[in-house]
Design a protein around this motif. Structure first.
Motif, PDB file in Angstrom:
ATOM      1  N   GLY A   1     -54.292  -6.238  -2.181  1.00 43.44           N
ATOM      2  CA  GLY A   1     -54.407  -7.674  -1.948  1.00 43.44           C
ATOM      3  C   GLY A   1     -54.137  -8.504  -3.195  1.00 43.44           C
ATOM      4  O   GLY A   1     -53.889  -7.986  -4.285  1.00 43.44           O
TER       5      GLY A   1
ATOM      6  N   TYR B   1     -59.523  -9.586  -9.639  1.00 47.20           N
ATOM      7  CA  TYR B   1     -59.940 -10.042 -10.962  1.00 47.20           C
ATOM      8  C   TYR B   1     -59.632 -11.518 -11.178  1.00 47.20           C
ATOM      9  O   TYR B   1     -59.809 -12.043 -12.250  1.00 47.20           O
ATOM     10  CB  TYR B   1     -59.219  -9.251 -12.052  1.00 47.20           C
ATOM     11  CG  TYR B   1     -59.728  -7.847 -12.196  1.00 47.20           C
ATOM     12  CD1 TYR B   1     -60.803  -7.575 -13.023  1.00 47.20           C
ATOM     13  CD2 TYR B   1     -59.149  -6.805 -11.487  1.00 47.20           C
ATOM     14  CE1 TYR B   1     -61.287  -6.288 -13.161  1.00 47.20           C
ATOM     15  CE2 TYR B   1     -59.618  -5.516 -11.617  1.00 47.20           C
ATOM     16  CZ  TYR B   1     -60.693  -5.259 -12.452  1.00 47.20           C
ATOM     17  OH  TYR B   1     -61.164  -3.990 -12.584  1.00 47.20           O
ATOM     18  N   ARG B   2     -59.060 -12.135 -10.184  1.00 42.41           N
ATOM     19  CA  ARG B   2     -58.555 -13.473 -10.418  1.00 42.41           C
ATOM     20  C   ARG B   2     -59.546 -14.563 -10.036  1.00 42.41           C
ATOM     21  O   ARG B   2     -59.792 -15.485 -10.799  1.00 42.41           O
ATOM     22  CB  ARG B   2     -57.256 -13.676  -9.638  1.00 42.41           C
ATOM     23  CG  ARG B   2     -56.678 -15.065  -9.784  1.00 42.41           C
ATOM     24  CD  ARG B   2     -55.388 -15.213  -9.027  1.00 42.41           C
ATOM     25  NE  ARG B   2     -54.345 -14.344  -9.567  1.00 42.41           N
ATOM     26  CZ  ARG B   2     -53.416 -13.763  -8.830  1.00 42.41           C
ATOM     27  NH1 ARG B   2     -53.385 -13.939  -7.528  1.00 42.41           N
ATOM     28  NH2 ARG B   2     -52.504 -13.001  -9.395  1.00 42.41           N
TER      29      ARG B   2
ATOM     30  N   GLU C   1     -51.033 -17.689 -11.163  1.00 40.80           N
ATOM     31  CA  GLU C   1     -52.472 -17.993 -11.048  1.00 40.80           C
ATOM     32  C   GLU C   1     -52.814 -19.179 -11.934  1.00 40.80           C
ATOM     33  O   GLU C   1     -52.193 -19.403 -12.974  1.00 40.80           O
ATOM     34  CB  GLU C   1     -53.319 -16.769 -11.418  1.00 40.80           C
ATOM     35  CG  GLU C   1     -53.084 -16.243 -12.818  1.00 40.80           C
ATOM     36  CD  GLU C   1     -53.764 -14.892 -13.060  1.00 40.80           C
ATOM     37  OE1 GLU C   1     -54.103 -14.191 -12.099  1.00 40.80           O
ATOM     38  OE2 GLU C   1     -53.961 -14.551 -14.234  1.00 40.80           O
TER      39      GLU C   1
ATOM     40  N   GLN D   1     -56.582   1.431 -10.704  1.00 39.71           N
ATOM     41  CA  GLN D   1     -55.334   1.001 -11.353  1.00 39.71           C
ATOM     42  C   GLN D   1     -54.795   2.114 -12.248  1.00 39.71           C
ATOM     43  O   GLN D   1     -53.599   2.398 -12.258  1.00 39.71           O
ATOM     44  CB  GLN D   1     -55.585  -0.256 -12.197  1.00 39.71           C
ATOM     45  CG  GLN D   1     -55.920  -1.494 -11.357  1.00 39.71           C
ATOM     46  CD  GLN D   1     -56.347  -2.674 -12.228  1.00 39.71           C
ATOM     47  OE1 GLN D   1     -56.864  -2.486 -13.334  1.00 39.71           O
ATOM     48  NE2 GLN D   1     -56.151  -3.888 -11.723  1.00 39.71           N
TER      49      GLN D   1
ATOM     50  N   GLY E   1     -54.284 -10.675  -6.423  1.00 37.28           N
ATOM     51  CA  GLY E   1     -55.077 -10.709  -7.642  1.00 37.28           C
ATOM     52  C   GLY E   1     -55.769  -9.405  -7.988  1.00 37.28           C
ATOM     53  O   GLY E   1     -56.689  -9.383  -8.806  1.00 37.28           O
TER      54      GLY E   1
ATOM     55  N   ARG F   1     -49.948  -6.162 -12.878  1.00 34.66           N
ATOM     56  CA  ARG F   1     -50.416  -5.511 -14.102  1.00 34.66           C
ATOM     57  C   ARG F   1     -50.133  -4.009 -14.045  1.00 34.66           C
ATOM     58  O   ARG F   1     -49.647  -3.422 -14.995  1.00 34.66           O
ATOM     59  CB  ARG F   1     -51.922  -5.748 -14.283  1.00 34.66           C
ATOM     60  CG  ARG F   1     -52.478  -5.049 -15.499  1.00 34.66           C
ATOM     61  CD  ARG F   1     -53.955  -5.286 -15.695  1.00 34.66           C
ATOM     62  NE  ARG F   1     -54.241  -6.583 -16.292  1.00 34.66           N
ATOM     63  CZ  ARG F   1     -55.244  -6.806 -17.160  1.00 34.66           C
ATOM     64  NH1 ARG F   1     -56.028  -5.825 -17.532  1.00 34.66           N
ATOM     65  NH2 ARG F   1     -55.457  -7.997 -17.625  1.00 34.66           N
TER      66      ARG F   1
HETATM   67  P1  ATP Z   1     -50.647 -11.226  -6.684  1.00 40.76           P
HETATM   68  O1  ATP Z   1     -50.937 -10.548  -5.394  1.00 40.76           O
HETATM   69  O2  ATP Z   1     -51.043 -12.649  -6.630  1.00 40.76           O
HETATM   70  O3  ATP Z   1     -49.260 -10.976  -7.162  1.00 40.76           O
HETATM   71  P2  ATP Z   1     -51.541  -9.149  -8.443  1.00 40.76           P
HETATM   72  O4  ATP Z   1     -52.150  -8.118  -7.543  1.00 40.76           O
HETATM   73  O5  ATP Z   1     -50.160  -8.874  -8.922  1.00 40.76           O
HETATM   74  O6  ATP Z   1     -51.653 -10.564  -7.766  1.00 40.76           O
HETATM   75  P3  ATP Z   1     -52.180  -9.528 -11.202  1.00 40.76           P
HETATM   76  O7  ATP Z   1     -51.458 -10.805 -11.351  1.00 40.76           O
HETATM   77  O8  ATP Z   1     -51.591  -8.311 -11.768  1.00 40.76           O
HETATM   78  O9  ATP Z   1     -52.534  -9.308  -9.663  1.00 40.76           O
HETATM   79  O10 ATP Z   1     -53.663  -9.660 -11.753  1.00 40.76           O
HETATM   80  C1  ATP Z   1     -54.476 -10.774 -11.416  1.00 40.76           C
HETATM   81  C2  ATP Z   1     -55.309 -11.215 -12.602  1.00 40.76           C
HETATM   82  O11 ATP Z   1     -56.300 -10.237 -12.876  1.00 40.76           O
HETATM   83  C3  ATP Z   1     -54.497 -11.347 -13.870  1.00 40.76           C
HETATM   84  O12 ATP Z   1     -55.017 -12.400 -14.627  1.00 40.76           O
HETATM   85  C4  ATP Z   1     -54.731 -10.021 -14.553  1.00 40.76           C
HETATM   86  O13 ATP Z   1     -54.540 -10.124 -15.940  1.00 40.76           O
HETATM   87  C5  ATP Z   1     -56.184  -9.736 -14.202  1.00 40.76           C
HETATM   88  N1  ATP Z   1     -56.526  -8.300 -14.160  1.00 40.76           N
HETATM   89  C6  ATP Z   1     -55.924  -7.356 -13.434  1.00 40.76           C
HETATM   90  N2  ATP Z   1     -56.507  -6.158 -13.621  1.00 40.76           N
HETATM   91  C7  ATP Z   1     -57.507  -6.337 -14.491  1.00 40.76           C
HETATM   92  C8  ATP Z   1     -58.488  -5.482 -15.099  1.00 40.76           C
HETATM   93  N3  ATP Z   1     -58.561  -4.185 -14.831  1.00 40.76           N
HETATM   94  N4  ATP Z   1     -59.362  -6.045 -15.947  1.00 40.76           N
HETATM   95  C9  ATP Z   1     -59.307  -7.360 -16.231  1.00 40.76           C
HETATM   96  N5  ATP Z   1     -58.422  -8.219 -15.701  1.00 40.76           N
HETATM   97  C10 ATP Z   1     -57.522  -7.723 -14.828  1.00 40.76           C
END
Ligand code: ATP
Ligand code: MG
Length: 740
Positions: free
Chosen positions: A30, A283-284, A563, A14, A32, A37
């Motif tokens: 993919g 992380y979800r 989520e 990230q 979560g 973020r």
């Molecule tokens: P989607 O595909 O469903 O849109 P996404 O890839 O956009 O998901 P996020 O919503 O950004 O994913 O993150 C999923 C969850 O994981 C959130 O609760 C986020 O705060 C948490 N998260 C993401 N990265 C980290 C990290 N490095 N450490 C801890 N928690 C994280």
């Protein structure tokens, strides 16, 4: 400068994406894995580490709710208000551009947004004016045709009829519809996008300005962009620009609305030097949820392919509940919600997800009687309710007298003696002169063209609108709204309706005043126009505030990007989900599977999957098979929770497990999970007279054998294997079973 608040909550992959050198970037990852973020932190990074001005940022997401969350997170990271950042949906941003450049876009200054219902109404009028038969020219389909062309960036002039008379007629209707919109000074949702694209394409000056201003264009949920959104993004970013694109091909779920997952590949062709970042840690969700979701999506072909993992524990298994009917399903969910709350969980942590809006009603009823607060996203949302739209129509007329849809909506509401005939005459005259209904009304009054009564009534209406406009000019927004509600007679009109409905409507109108009071306009539009635009854009999503702790109900499409700790995926029956239309269409089926993947990956710690053996929906009963998607989940991750009484092996079909509600007509069960773990107790103790294995006769289904009995008293139900109709669950109290 301390960059650690931006960088430390990120993993290595990230962080690499967030701090990538400025240039085109594609983050493909993919569910979560932190895409949203990463995008949010990238904005903060650009501002704090790269010295980018907040002015140079344009961030696009899929819903207003997501945009609001993104803004809040960025402000949190920066520690200052991000007022000058442009963050919004494609539609919201297109709207903002068109307001700023209405002249260059060829729009009247006070243009209004036409929502889906108004659009349909407008099309019906056009069909009527042309004396086209609505059974042959189905208004919804004609509207679909128009929107589809716009999504592809095509104006009527660009379309070829290929000597096909039907197509020729459709193109003509598109043309007429465009003219009607231009006359009324309204734009529909698809038009917002197309106009904003044309604005940039056709005005070199405007394009130059925004290209040099928005050095940083960032797009979330990129897999669901359509052709015109892509083209617009490409224009504004410029081929030497640095767009930051985030998406997941496995979550593309809007193909039916023109989305093109191919845009992900197209991006790589258009920006061949783009850096590609992949994120693989989720992380979800718990390990079990993630594994099950991965196994499901493996059944799709042509994926870009990803390998999602989590460092968290396995968590609990996915729980499967075979409901007897839709009410039983709702009751089951109600109990689980109670358990969750009793154990200290919050209701807002719970989501009920379903394929079709109509499924919400049964849950709503169950929650109402169990006194569980809930909120439905989608369906009839606040700004879409009739009384709210009436009030908005008055407000819109204050802002733009030529808005025909609004004029028609309220000219005789509350009733003031303006009949259909008068309105027809106005329409006729508007058509001949090419003006709006408002202009036609003024003309008719000047020329004394109407009968005395109609003339007085219509004159009264025009005067009312002018008075409201004068009387509210310069007032704060919520006072304007309040004044118009009272002055228009709408509140009084609903107050007279003594039924509960009238009261609810008055409450809703009052809520509109509060909405106006709490409204903070963005940009420098007059507050009323900003509010009306907000209402039109927001109508698709429902109110954003989360002031009450309530269960969240929404369709799977609406759940994208969100989520929840506890998720119920309900109505998992073939024909409902996957949807009937997709059953014989491979692409359609794969889109449904992606939708299921989206649904499952919303869950953080617990996922329930439910289906009903018998369902009444839209007034008809059906006996569905469990969704084929259930059968695609690995058996060892799924646990059936139905506390059912088992009769033994006698009823197991050869070659498979006994179908726990495998549906009627003796078809092979779509899923074959183990039936183990069921309690076996004496059936007669719960439903006297109904012995397991007893032979019974049913009026409609014929003869069969009792396989299962459960529940007591009026709740008692039996599962019967009918010789000709297959296995069914029946309520003992209503089934009129005859012992043989
Ligand atoms: P989607 O595909 O469903 O849109 P996404 O890839 O956009 O998901 P996020 O919503 O950004 O994913 O993150 C999923 C969850 O994981 C959130 O609760 C986020 O705060 C948490 N998260 C993401 N990265 C980290 C990290 N490095 N450490 C801890 N928690 C994280
Ligand atoms: Mg996201």
């Amino acid at each position: 400068m301390d960059l650690s608040p931006i960088l430390s909550p990120l993993n290595d992959a990230q962080r690499a994406a967030v701090t990538a050198p400025v240039g085109p970037v594609l983050v493909l990852a993919g569910a979560g894995s932190g895409k949203t973020r990463v995008l949010t932190h990238r904005v903060a990074w650009l501002i704090q580490a790269e010295g980018a001005s907040p002015h140079s940022i344009l961030a696009v997401t899929f819903t207003n709710k997501a945009a609001g969350e993104m803004r809040a997170r960025i402000e949190g990271l920066l520690g200052v208000p991000g007022g000058s950042l442009w963050i919004g949906t494609f539609h919201g941003i297109a709207h903002r551009l068109l307001r700023l450049h209405w002249r260059e876009a060829g729009l009247p200054q006070g243009f209004q947004i036409l929502d889906a219902e108004d659009q349909l109404r407008m099309m019906k009028k056009i069909l009527k004016a042309q004396q086209l038969d609505e059974s042959r020219w189905i208004p919804r389909e004609v509207v679909w045709f128009v929107n589809h062309q716009k999504d592809e960036g095509l104006r009527p002039k660009a379309l070829k009829d290929g000597n096909d008379p039907t197509r020729r007629q459709l193109i003509k209707l598109y043309q007429d519809y465009e003219e009607a919109c231009a006359r009324a000074g309204v734009v529909d949702f698809a038009e917002l996008l197309l106009r904003a694209f044309e604005l940039l394409r056709d005005n070199a000056e405007v394009l130059r300005h925004y290209r040099s201003r928005f050095r940083h264009v960032l797009v979330d949920e990129f897999q669901d962009t359509n052709a015109i959104q892509y083209a617009w993004m490409k224009l504004i970013a410029g081929s030497d620009g640095a767009p930051f694109i985030v998406g997941d091909d496995d979550q593309s779920i809007y193909r039916w609305r023109g989305a093109r997952v191919e845009n992900l590949q197209q991006f790589r062709r258009d920006w061949p030097h783009a850096q590609l970042h992949k994120l693989e840690q989720n992380y979800r969700s718990t390990g079990n949820i993630l594994k099950a979701a991965n196994a499901l999506i493996e059944h799709n072909s042509g994926r870009l392919g990803k390998n999602l993992w989590t460092s968290g524990g396995h968590g609990e298994p996915i729980r499967l509940y075979a409901a007897f009917n839709e009410r039983d399903e709702a009751e089951f969910v109600t109990h689980r919600i109670r358990d969750w709350v009793q154990r200290g969980g919050a209701r807002r942590e719970i989501a009920i997800l379903y394929r079709s809006n109509a499924q919400s009603r049964v849950f709503e009823e169950a929650f109402l009687s169990a006194r569980i607060p809930y909120k439905v996203y989608g369906g009839l949302r606040f700004f879409e309710r009739a009384e709210i739209k009436d009030a908005l129509a008055y407000l819109r007329l204050l802002s733009n007298r030529d808005d025909d849809a609004s004029f028609e909506r309220v000219v005789n509401l509350p009733t003031r003696g303006i009949g259909a005939k008068t309105i027809d005459e106005l329409r006729q005259s508007a058509r001949t002169t090419g003006g709006s209904l408002w202009q036609a009304a003024r003309l008719a009054l000047e020329q004394g063209a109407l009968g005395a009564r109609a003339g007085t009534a219509l004159g009264g209406f025009l005067q009312l609108i002018e008075q409201l406009a004068d009387g509210t000019a310069g007032l704060p927004l919520h006072e304007q709204v309040d004044h118009v509600l009272a002055g228009s007679g709408l509140v009084e009109h609903h107050r007279k309706d003594k039924a509960e409905r009238g009261e609810a409507r008055v409450e809703n109108l009052e809520e509109l005043v509060s909405a106006a009071r709490g409204f903070e306009p963005e940009g420098d539009l007059p507050p009323l126009d900003a509010f009306l635009a907000h209402a039109a854009l927001e109508a698709g999503e429902g109110p954003a505030e989360e002031w009450e702790d309530c269960v969240q109900m929404m369709t799977l499409h609406t759940a994208k990007g969100l989520e929840f700790p506890l998720v119920f995926l309900c109505g998992m029956e073939d024909g409902l989900f996957p949807h009937q239309r997709s059953l014989n269409d491979l692409d359609g089926l794969e889109e449904e599977r992606r939708l299921c993947y989206v649904g499952m990956t919303r869950a953080m710690s617990q996922l329930y999957v439910t289906f009903a053996e018998q369902r009444r929906l839209h007034g008809t009963d059906s006996y569905g098979q469990p969704s084929r998607f259930i059968g695609e989940l690995p058996e060892d991750l799924v646990e059936e929770v139905r506390p059912r009484i088992q009769v033994g092996r006698a009823w197991a079909r050869p070659g498979g497990h006994a179908p726990a509600g495998a549906g009627a007509q003796g078809r092979a069960p779509a899923y074959t999970h183990s039936q183990a773990g069921r309690r076996t107790i004496a059936a007669e103790s719960v439903a006297p007279g109904m012995r397991l294995g007893a032979r019974v006769r049913h009026g409609k289904f014929g003869e069969g054998t009792v396989l299962n009995v459960e529940g007591q008293g009026p709740q008692a139900r039996v599962q019967v294997n009918f010789e000709r109709q297959g296995t069914k669950w029946l309520m003992l109290a209503y089934a009129n079973l005859e012992a043989m």
